[in-house]
Motif scaffolding. Structure first.
Motif, mmCIF file in Angstrom:
data_model
loop_
_atom_site.group_PDB
_atom_site.id
_atom_site.type_symbol
_atom_site.label_atom_id
_atom_site.label_comp_id
_atom_site.label_asym_id
_atom_site.label_seq_id
_atom_site.Cartn_x
_atom_site.Cartn_y
_atom_site.Cartn_z
ATOM 1 N N ALA A 11 26.015 38.576 64.515
ATOM 2 C CA ALA A 11 27.186 38.788 65.370
ATOM 3 C C ALA A 11 28.268 37.777 65.017
ATOM 4 C CB ALA A 11 26.788 38.658 66.842
ATOM 5 N N ALA A 83 19.318 41.847 69.070
ATOM 6 C CA ALA A 83 20.527 42.565 69.492
ATOM 7 C C ALA A 83 20.743 42.394 70.998
ATOM 8 C CB ALA A 83 20.428 44.039 69.121
ATOM 9 N N GLY A 86 22.365 39.248 71.689
ATOM 10 C CA GLY A 86 23.694 39.088 71.118
ATOM 11 C C GLY A 86 23.735 38.338 69.808
ATOM 12 N N VAL A 89 24.435 42.457 65.557
ATOM 13 C CA VAL A 89 25.109 43.695 65.943
ATOM 14 C C VAL A 89 24.852 44.707 64.832
ATOM 15 C CG1 VAL A 89 26.892 42.595 67.338
ATOM 16 C CG2 VAL A 89 27.290 42.960 64.908
ATOM 17 N N THR A 90 25.086 45.982 65.143
ATOM 18 C CA THR A 90 24.932 47.027 64.128
ATOM 19 C C THR A 90 26.227 47.790 63.974
ATOM 20 O OG1 THR A 90 24.094 48.600 65.740
ATOM 21 C CG2 THR A 90 22.466 47.326 64.504
#
Length: 90
Positions: A11, A83, A86, A89-90
């Motif tokens: 992220a 994920a 946090g 992320v994708t």
């Protein structure tokens, strides 16, 4: 939900860094620090934002000469947890 087709990456603001005080690699995030175990670190090191989760699984299965189905279950669960926190992320 993270699948093998997902393309995970760290992220924004999250970095892997060597921590001399701890003598290991840590995950730095805004106002947080995580000390990943060796398994998590192996997964995190492969997240480049271009490689899909399936490719990460393939690489780890080959590297550790382990059954792909077991690696896939563990990696996808770990990515989902990261994920949720946090970290990725994708």
């Amino acid at each position: 939900m993270i699948t093998e087709a997902s393309i995970p990456r760290l992220a924004r603001g999250v970095r892997l860094r060597e921590d001399a005080a701890r003598g290991r690699t840590v995950v730095l995030a805004p106002e947080r620090l995580f000390v990943p175990d060796e398994t998590a670190l192996a997964v995190l090191a492969l997240l480049d934002g271009a490689r899909g989760a399936g490719a990460v699984i393939d690489m780890l299965a080959a590297q550790y000469d382990a059954p792909r189905t077991e690696i896939a279950a563990d990696v996808l669960a770990m990515l989902e947890e990261l994920a949720d926190k946090g970290v990725i992320v994708t």
